[in-house]
Enzyme design. Sequence first.
Site, short mmCIF file in Angstrom:
data_model
loop_
_atom_site.label_atom_id
_atom_site.label_comp_id
_atom_site.label_asym_id
_atom_site.label_seq_id
_atom_site.Cartn_x
_atom_site.Cartn_y
_atom_site.Cartn_z
N HIS A 159 -0.83 1.50 -5.71
CA HIS A 159 -1.42 0.66 -5.73
C HIS A 159 -2.85 0.34 -4.99
CE1 HIS A 159 -1.51 -4.03 -6.51
NE2 HIS A 159 -2.38 -4.08 -5.16
N GLU A 160 -2.62 0.43 -4.24
CA GLU A 160 -4.15 1.06 -3.41
C GLU A 160 -5.24 2.07 -3.60
OE1 GLU A 160 -4.97 -2.23 -1.25
OE2 GLU A 160 -2.87 -2.64 -1.32
N HIS A 163 -7.38 0.51 -6.48
CA HIS A 163 -8.73 0.27 -5.90
C HIS A 163 -9.57 0.33 -5.30
CE1 HIS A 163 -6.45 -3.75 -5.86
NE2 HIS A 163 -5.67 -3.85 -5.08
N ASP A 170 -6.55 -6.91 -8.82
CA ASP A 170 -4.98 -7.25 -8.25
C ASP A 170 -4.76 -8.33 -9.66
OD1 ASP A 170 -4.36 -6.01 -6.18
OD2 ASP A 170 -4.89 -7.42 -5.04
#
Length: 933
Positions: A159-160, A163, A170
């Site tokens: 998830h990170e 980014h 998000d």
Amino acid sequence: ETSGMSGGSAAGAALLALALAAAGEAAAVLRNGGYEGLLAAVHPRVPEDGRLVARLQEMITEASSYLFSATKGRVYFRSVKILIPPTWREKSYEKPKHETYEKADVIVAAPYWKYGDDPYTLQHNACGKMGKYIHFTPNFLVNDYVTDIYGSRGRTFVHEWAHLRWGVFDEYDDDRPFYVTGQNQVKVTRCSSNLTGIYVCEKNSCIDGSCVINKLTGLFKEGCAFIPERNQTAVSSVMYMQSLSSVAEFCNEQNHNREAPNLQNRMCDYRSTWEVIKNSTDFENDLPLTSNSLITPPSFSLLQRRDRVICLVLDVSKTIAGGNWISRLHQAAELYLLQIVEENSYVGIVTFGDKAEIKTHMHQVVSDDARKQLASYLPTAPRGKKANVCAGLRLACEVIRKKEGHLYGSEIILVTGGQDNSTSRCFSELINGGSVIHTITVGSSAAKEIEHFSKETGGFKFFVPERLDFSDLLDVFTGILSTNGDTFHQSVQIESAGESIAGHQQLRRTVTIDSTVGRETFFVATWQAAEPPEIILVDPIGRSYTSKDFDFDSVFHVARLQISGTAEVQITYTLINVHLAPQILTLSVTSRAANSTIPAVAVKTYMSEDTAFYPSAVVAYVQISQGFSPILGASVTAIISSENGDPVAFELLDNGAGSDIVKNDGIYSKYLFSFSGNGRYSLKAHVQANRTTMPQTPMPWSHAMYIPGYVENGKLKMNPSRPLAIKNNIQVRRGGFSRTAVGDSFTVSAVPIGPFIDVFPPCKIIDLDARMEDDKVILTWTAPGGDFDKGQAASYEIRTSETPLELRDSFYSTTFVNTSTLSPQRAGCTEVFVFKPEAFTTGNITIVYVAIRAVDEVFLRSELSNIAQAVMFIPPMAYPTSNTKFGVSTILLLFFGLLVVVCLTVSTSLCLAKKKKKKILLENAAKLLYHKV
């Protein structure tokens, strides 16, 4: 690459590798589907704990296979480096080459906020652009209860990573957790919309304990939360709730939720995360790998650097413009040795002209006397008619090898301004040797290839204009700091001032020595004339220092005063030119952190790109922080200087408009676009604050979701409540602070030889907001300029549509809004515009999308703004009382000391009694609110 490769081809291959690393200075490089050299670094202040290293390895190993699956067989992690801090015990770790804490993709450090273990990514750039780093706390890595809150560590890492690497955002939103759909339903801000769950409300936050609709907005009142079901069938999305076992993909063009008011929609023009990812440089001409059998677990190497080993390589040739070069070089290098370089570092000195000379082998900086001894070896006269850079660099390698036996992890500080077109002779051996090479180029004659040494080895690259009588050279030497993350031992530049002062006139200013610094504070003055200026320092309580308190060096025209003590104080300094003729006077102030447990306010300066191609703009950034806490409300001025031109000053803002993507994140920015000519430019920032403000909201963008609980097999399982936002006990007390920081140099190309025509459009509006009041839409945004974020636009084009994609893809085919009464204000002002959309006059449309383009006087148009969404909430004909709930039955649960209420549908009790396999509360049951129960 072999040593036999020619200099030119070696340089070309190295530059290709640099390009592969993309634009965000990421350590990881993608080759044939595998990320190599992913760098994770542990902060020096983290206590030694072997579990951290083991958990990092477990997390990234799990993340690799999950990433491979989520990207449909495209990428995985092949090799990982973990940088162990020098504060941990020495073991049989490998020596790092160019790897440093400051260059890490992933850092392990104390929480951003006290008691907060949310993993997050510092994301300061636009959609599709790389972030700075991912931050995990030690507590997140070693305590297993966090997996109930964030999901497995490997999934959280992916998830990170999305980014950091691909610049997606998000798909949830803490500020707007719910929204009203075009069908007048309340839904959860998420992607995909197939995810199911129930609504839960904390007893003390909601009226009578249940989730209640606000009559004005149609949304739930504060305190209501969405609790997902543990067992789902939805496969997306990684950027919403990667913790769910069924979630294996990013939202794509088919299942993307374009109605959700989240950052992904706002920042990426309603494109799905997978669309943005597929468009990244990582996926250019990319095909999925054919088989999982090609994927092996990532390999890990553990690295540790001990004390710094540095060699100064100083150009003393006569090719540098200006007769006072040696004097200025001596001033700056002496300042570095006496004040800047960290305690316990090893330093050697090499000079070069036609030939190179060892001035001193390595000495360790263990005392003030050791510093002075090193300074005594600095050059005092020029030697040689031309500059032989390779000779200097190769001799520096000898000095380092004599101390270390190798070059790994060492640093070379190369200062040169001489013409030398033969650097390709030693380029390959130097960039592959293992030293980090910092470069300081002086004037317009320095070889254009010099900066490549820095780019390839991860070093600083500074440029000093030819106006050597100012403080530029002093300033760049103050910027060559340790990159191991330990700011306590680093020097901080508080002030840098330099002016041409007329005869018998004075340079007079006030500087703040704030409470976070004050240890080893130095005031250093320089001058040009034979006789030094008169110097006076005065603090508010009347203590004063005069010329007799300074140590004067009449040969190299420098005076130095060290002030003892760590008290916060404002000092007014005065330098008086005692001569009739004007001369340039400068004053620099440096200090160190006062307390090892309280970080000093720090300033970092950097550019969005290494090269600006006219007429495209680049962005200057200044990041101000104390530890990981951003500092708000500062006055920030950036100064750029060309090779031959005068310096130009710009004000940088942290207002969430123009170039500033995130408001109040402590990163101030400004577009730079109008340059006087081609060539190198330097970047310097002056920061001033009369008082210090830290944000009240604790959470930066791009953090992993804190999941309040799950529904599993019909039962509600709640996690502990999220800790309150308690800020770190690190505050700058009254009085504010001053700082000066130098950034890496950059180059400008393709600037035409005048006359100039207007080729600069207004910048994109990124903070457009829309809300409904009665039947009117109220728009607010920050005015752009006529040229990017400078000046004033001539007009605005505003259009609306029922779908965001129509606005994005066919702006001029959408509904026109009359803006004849709207006159643009100057850049930075807040614009407000009210209109009644035609769509709402039909009575059956409840949601409208709005976008803007700014137009300048020569009809250059900005990029399309972010697309704002305005929702008209239509209450039902028979509106229920304020106490009407979602259902006729509630269940009270006591969990972790919190009383929560589950709002169930009308039929919940009946469904449970019959043991039907229906969801406890379907989200669209929110429509039941509008009917009597």
